[in-house]
Design an enzyme around this catalytic site. Sequence first.
Site, PDB file in Angstrom:
ATOM      1  N   HIS A  21       0.874  -1.181   0.000  1.00 35.66           N
ATOM      2  CA  HIS A  21       0.000   0.000   0.000  1.00 35.66           C
ATOM      3  C   HIS A  21       0.905   1.223   0.000  1.00 35.66           C
ATOM      4  CE1 HIS A  21      -3.614  -2.371   1.023  1.00 35.66           C
ATOM      5  NE2 HIS A  21      -2.716  -3.155   1.605  1.00 35.66           N
ATOM      6  N   LYS A 105      -7.879  -6.878  -7.755  1.00 34.06           N
ATOM      7  CA  LYS A 105      -7.932  -7.195  -6.320  1.00 34.06           C
ATOM      8  C   LYS A 105      -9.363  -7.369  -5.852  1.00 34.06           C
ATOM      9  CE  LYS A 105      -6.621  -7.378  -2.012  1.00 34.06           C
ATOM     10  NZ  LYS A 105      -5.434  -7.434  -1.207  1.00 34.06           N
ATOM     11  N   HIS A 142      -8.197 -10.812  -0.891  1.00 35.70           N
ATOM     12  CA  HIS A 142      -8.208 -10.622   0.564  1.00 35.70           C
ATOM     13  C   HIS A 142      -9.178 -11.678   1.087  1.00 35.70           C
ATOM     14  CE1 HIS A 142      -7.903  -8.197   4.346  1.00 35.70           C
ATOM     15  NE2 HIS A 142      -8.935  -8.984   4.595  1.00 35.70           N
ATOM     16  N   ASP A 253       2.643  -6.352   2.344  1.00 32.44           N
ATOM     17  CA  ASP A 253       1.433  -5.699   2.863  1.00 32.44           C
ATOM     18  C   ASP A 253       1.789  -4.508   3.752  1.00 32.44           C
ATOM     19  OD1 ASP A 253      -1.237  -5.161   3.048  1.00 32.44           O
ATOM     20  OD2 ASP A 253      -1.667  -6.686   4.562  1.00 32.44           O
TER      21      ASP A 253
HETATM   22  O1  DOR Z   1      -3.883  -4.418   7.756  1.00 35.09           O
HETATM   23  C1  DOR Z   1      -4.297  -4.109   6.648  1.00 35.09           C
HETATM   24  N1  DOR Z   1      -4.181  -2.854   6.169  1.00 35.09           N
HETATM   25  N2  DOR Z   1      -4.906  -5.040   5.932  1.00 35.09           N
HETATM   26  C2  DOR Z   1      -5.516  -4.751   4.773  1.00 35.09           C
HETATM   27  O2  DOR Z   1      -6.099  -5.623   4.201  1.00 35.09           O
HETATM   28  C3  DOR Z   1      -5.553  -3.352   4.271  1.00 35.09           C
HETATM   29  C4  DOR Z   1      -4.455  -2.566   4.822  1.00 35.09           C
HETATM   30  C5  DOR Z   1      -4.672  -1.076   4.621  1.00 35.09           C
HETATM   31  O3  DOR Z   1      -4.937  -0.656   3.491  1.00 35.09           O
HETATM   32  O4  DOR Z   1      -4.556  -0.339   5.589  1.00 35.09           O
HETATM   33 ZN    ZN Z   2      -2.936  -5.171   1.892  1.00 36.56          ZN
END
Ligand code: DOR
Ligand code: ZN
Length: 357
Positions: A21, A105, A142, A253
């Site tokens: 991200h 996704k 997910h 992640d």
């Molecule tokens: O912990 C997470 N943060 N899991 C996710 O699936 C999304 C991510 C986020 O975008 O903050």
């Molecule tokens: Zn993620």
Amino acid sequence: MSSDMSLNKLTVRQPDDWHVHLRDHHVLHGVVGFTAKVFRRAIVMPNLDPPITSLQAAIDYRERILSSLPDGVRFTPLMTAYLTDDLATNVLEEGYKKGIFTAAKLYPANSTTNSSEGVSDLKAIDTLLETMELLDMPLLVHGEVTEPQVDIFDREEIFIDNHLYPMLLRHPGLRVVLEHITTEQSVQFVESSPFKLAATITPHHLHINRNSMFNGGIRSDFYCLPVAKRERHRLALRKAATSGKDCFFIGTDSAPHLRRDKESSCGCAGIFNAPYALESYAEVFDQEGSLEHFEAFVSKNGPSFYKMPLNESSISLVRRSHVVPSTIDLSNASGALQQLVPFHAGEKLSWQVEHSS
Ligand code: DOR
Ligand code: ZN
């Protein structure tokens, strides 16, 4: 992979991050360098607000990422489409054929950060999935159910049984990555699957179990989704990641949220691991006595699954103890300082990436 006799230096093909991200605007600006200085390519998550659901949005976001890169860094962001109940098939088709989207996704609606526009019923997007199967376009999942009566620690396992497995039976040709797996059951499901199925494993799920979130108080720094599970699951994940099996590969992640947003009465899910992600994985492979499988996990299995060439460049890690800073500062648009807390904050790590400058 090469390593010196005493294993004090590891040199591997440059890795990629198959799940990150990068956010947007000043946060993007503050975080992208951590990823881009280590990884050659990264699969960029589309859960912005609003999410990336069109070709133009992906093109523009890619441009913002490229223009936020530190000077002299070679980094290719691989963009993803955010699936919704009513995304048009031709968006995926055109986006994939033109190389704008590398994958799509699937967020079950309301499963995590910015997922309210995600998919409410997997069966309802069968036409999209059929198209992806025909195109051989990877689907990134997910894997959690969202029903409030299902215990949060069981959501991944139930998703596999009730949704993922039936979906794979309906679309046996689909290339699927089950993202950030957290359980022993997921490991077994992926490694014994007859389908074109792989899984990413994050550094944090290799280091923490669910106790970390409650160690002497609520520890929001360790709250992410899917949440960390029991110790036996962590051990199964470590075994899978370090096994050398090609169905498991890196996907950090890394999910930055401002410290104040994590430390609120409704703290955000996500662990910002980008600054020391590769070091964090190296620690695990070293502890497991599996450094010989490190390169497969970080640099080879991912590109093979995505049918992309291996990187020609290389990167080295040296065995050198260092302490991870407790916070990382960002400055917002008006110049005010904001903080992020990196994964391993205040801890000692024993491997360090050698940067050229
Ligand atoms: O912990 C997470 N943060 N899991 C996710 O699936 C999304 C991510 C986020 O975008 O903050
Ligand atoms: Zn993620």
